[in-house]
Motif scaffolding. Structure first.
Motif, PDB file in Angstrom:
ATOM      1  N   VAL A 178      -2.120 -21.668 -25.220  1.00  0.00           N
ATOM      2  CA  VAL A 178      -2.202 -21.444 -26.664  1.00  0.00           C
ATOM      3  C   VAL A 178      -3.136 -20.281 -26.974  1.00  0.00           C
ATOM      4  O   VAL A 178      -2.869 -19.462 -27.866  1.00  0.00           O
ATOM      5  CB  VAL A 178      -2.664 -22.735 -27.373  1.00  0.00           C
ATOM      6  N   ALA A 179      -4.232 -20.180 -26.237  1.00  0.00           N
ATOM      7  CA  ALA A 179      -5.188 -19.101 -26.485  1.00  0.00           C
ATOM      8  C   ALA A 179      -4.571 -17.738 -26.169  1.00  0.00           C
ATOM      9  O   ALA A 179      -4.797 -16.760 -26.903  1.00  0.00           O
ATOM     10  CB  ALA A 179      -6.443 -19.323 -25.641  1.00  0.00           C
ATOM     11  N   ILE A 180      -3.773 -17.660 -25.092  1.00  0.00           N
ATOM     12  CA  ILE A 180      -3.129 -16.388 -24.745  1.00  0.00           C
ATOM     13  C   ILE A 180      -2.105 -16.003 -25.811  1.00  0.00           C
ATOM     14  O   ILE A 180      -2.019 -14.837 -26.221  1.00  0.00           O
ATOM     15  CB  ILE A 180      -2.482 -16.489 -23.355  1.00  0.00           C
ATOM     16  N   ILE A 181      -1.320 -16.967 -26.278  1.00  0.00           N
ATOM     17  CA  ILE A 181      -0.328 -16.665 -27.318  1.00  0.00           C
ATOM     18  C   ILE A 181      -1.022 -16.228 -28.608  1.00  0.00           C
ATOM     19  O   ILE A 181      -0.605 -15.251 -29.257  1.00  0.00           O
ATOM     20  CB  ILE A 181       0.576 -17.886 -27.566  1.00  0.00           C
ATOM     21  N   ALA A 182      -2.084 -16.942 -28.990  1.00  0.00           N
ATOM     22  CA  ALA A 182      -2.813 -16.577 -30.208  1.00  0.00           C
ATOM     23  C   ALA A 182      -3.450 -15.189 -30.079  1.00  0.00           C
ATOM     24  O   ALA A 182      -3.431 -14.387 -31.021  1.00  0.00           O
ATOM     25  CB  ALA A 182      -3.876 -17.622 -30.515  1.00  0.00           C
ATOM     26  N   GLY A 183      -4.022 -14.896 -28.894  1.00  0.00           N
ATOM     27  CA  GLY A 183      -4.611 -13.578 -28.691  1.00  0.00           C
ATOM     28  C   GLY A 183      -3.584 -12.467 -28.729  1.00  0.00           C
ATOM     29  O   GLY A 183      -3.833 -11.389 -29.290  1.00  0.00           O
ATOM     30  N   ALA A 184      -2.397 -12.702 -28.131  1.00  0.00           N
ATOM     31  CA  ALA A 184      -1.344 -11.696 -28.173  1.00  0.00           C
ATOM     32  C   ALA A 184      -0.853 -11.469 -29.597  1.00  0.00           C
ATOM     33  O   ALA A 184      -0.570 -10.326 -29.992  1.00  0.00           O
ATOM     34  CB  ALA A 184      -0.188 -12.113 -27.264  1.00  0.00           C
ATOM     35  N   CYS A 185      -0.773 -12.539 -30.387  1.00  0.00           N
ATOM     36  CA  CYS A 185      -0.379 -12.387 -31.803  1.00  0.00           C
ATOM     37  C   CYS A 185      -1.418 -11.578 -32.574  1.00  0.00           C
ATOM     38  O   CYS A 185      -1.067 -10.728 -33.406  1.00  0.00           O
ATOM     39  CB  CYS A 185      -0.194 -13.762 -32.444  1.00  0.00           C
ATOM     40  N   LEU A 186      -2.695 -11.828 -32.301  1.00  0.00           N
ATOM     41  CA  LEU A 186      -3.757 -11.077 -32.971  1.00  0.00           C
ATOM     42  C   LEU A 186      -3.720  -9.602 -32.585  1.00  0.00           C
ATOM     43  O   LEU A 186      -3.904  -8.720 -33.443  1.00  0.00           O
ATOM     44  CB  LEU A 186      -5.111 -11.684 -32.629  1.00  0.00           C
ATOM     45  N   MET A 187      -3.480  -9.310 -31.325  1.00  0.00           N
ATOM     46  CA  MET A 187      -3.377  -7.917 -30.895  1.00  0.00           C
ATOM     47  C   MET A 187      -2.239  -7.200 -31.609  1.00  0.00           C
ATOM     48  O   MET A 187      -2.405  -6.077 -32.097  1.00  0.00           O
ATOM     49  CB  MET A 187      -3.158  -7.865 -29.379  1.00  0.00           C
ATOM     50  N   ASN A 188      -1.082  -7.838 -31.699  1.00  0.00           N
ATOM     51  CA  ASN A 188       0.048  -7.220 -32.387  1.00  0.00           C
ATOM     52  C   ASN A 188      -0.233  -7.032 -33.876  1.00  0.00           C
ATOM     53  O   ASN A 188       0.173  -6.027 -34.472  1.00  0.00           O
ATOM     54  CB  ASN A 188       1.301  -8.074 -32.193  1.00  0.00           C
ATOM     55  N   ALA A 189      -0.934  -7.987 -34.474  1.00  0.00           N
ATOM     56  CA  ALA A 189      -1.279  -7.848 -35.901  1.00  0.00           C
ATOM     57  C   ALA A 189      -2.194  -6.644 -36.119  1.00  0.00           C
ATOM     58  O   ALA A 189      -2.024  -5.886 -37.094  1.00  0.00           O
ATOM     59  CB  ALA A 189      -1.939  -9.123 -36.405  1.00  0.00           C
ATOM     60  N   MET A 190      -3.148  -6.418 -35.221  1.00  0.00           N
ATOM     61  CA  MET A 190      -4.042  -5.262 -35.357  1.00  0.00           C
ATOM     62  C   MET A 190      -3.282  -3.949 -35.186  1.00  0.00           C
ATOM     63  O   MET A 190      -3.510  -2.984 -35.928  1.00  0.00           O
ATOM     64  CB  MET A 190      -5.173  -5.368 -34.344  1.00  0.00           C
ATOM     65  N   PHE A 191      -2.349  -3.901 -34.224  1.00  0.00           N
ATOM     66  CA  PHE A 191      -1.596  -2.672 -34.013  1.00  0.00           C
ATOM     67  C   PHE A 191      -0.668  -2.371 -35.189  1.00  0.00           C
ATOM     68  O   PHE A 191      -0.524  -1.209 -35.609  1.00  0.00           O
ATOM     69  CB  PHE A 191      -0.775  -2.772 -32.728  1.00  0.00           C
TER      70      PHE A 191
END
Length: 213
Positions: free
Chosen positions: A110-123
């Motif tokens: 869950v942490a990896i999925i949430a982190g990947a979503c946050l990275m895409n939101a920043m980009f």
């Protein structure tokens, strides 16, 4: 560069979701995410930060002159730190945990999925800011914009440099012309300090000189 980095983040998000749903390819998915991180994520992060600073300095936008540029720079720095400190650590931990065939490992999923979503939101936010360029100038940009306007233009009159603020509004008289004093409106008298013409005493050169006895 930021668009390419966003593509890598989307690929990592797809692999993280796949690893959470299919236990048969969980370890290969985490290993592929680690390969993406070493081969693409880190170089693109550094190139995005370097090229963003260079382009800002070489264009009219400036590095700290517009609020959207400052915001995008802050997003890029946060994304670099987050990817190196959090995402990379979680991906490596997940790969090591599933290396022995432990398909039930779901700690950092869950942490990896949430982190990947946050990275895409920043980009996506950074790309949006580069496209519409919202807001205005920063205080540094306002000071830089007023600096050229504060320089008064210089005009050359009679061989001397005179600021335009002290430029005379009376045109010089042409050579050979007669300059006469023109009284101001509402003042019919002669100019101050000159009460009237001074009569000149002339003597006829043909007249005899008087001799006093």
């Amino acid at each position: 560069m930021s668009v390419g980095w966003n593509g890598v983040a989307l690929g990592q998000l797809a692999l993280a979701i796949t690893a959470s749903l299919d236990s048969d390819i969980r370890h290969p998915a985490y290993e592929l995410m680690h390969v993406f991180d070493r081969a693409l994520n880190i170089p693109l992060a550094l190139l995005t930060l370097a090229t963003g600073i260079l382009i800002s300095l070489r264009t009219r936008w400036g590095l700290l002159h517009h609020k959207w540029v400052v915001t995008k720079l802050a997003i890029t720095v946060v994304a670099v730190i987050f990817a190196a400190a959090f995402m990379r650590t979680m991906i490596v931990r997940a790969g090591h945990a599933t290396a022995d065939g432990n398909v039930h490992y779901s700690g950092p999923t869950v942490a990896i999925i949430a982190g990947a979503c946050l990275m895409n939101a920043m980009f996506i936010t950074a790309t949006f800011l580069s496209t519409i360029k919202p807001w205005g100038r920063t205080q540094r940009g306002l000071r830089a914009g007023r600096r050229p306007a504060a320089r008064a233009p210089v005009s050359v009159v009679n061989g001397t440099s005179t600021p335009s603020s002290t430029r005379s509004f009376v045109s010089p008289a042409p050579t050979g012309s007669t300059v006469t004093d023109t009284p101001l409106p509402g003042n019919s008298g002669p100019p101050a300090g000159n009460a009237g013409p001074v009569p000149e005493t002339t003597q006829d050169p043909a007249a005899p000189e008087s001799v006093s006895g």
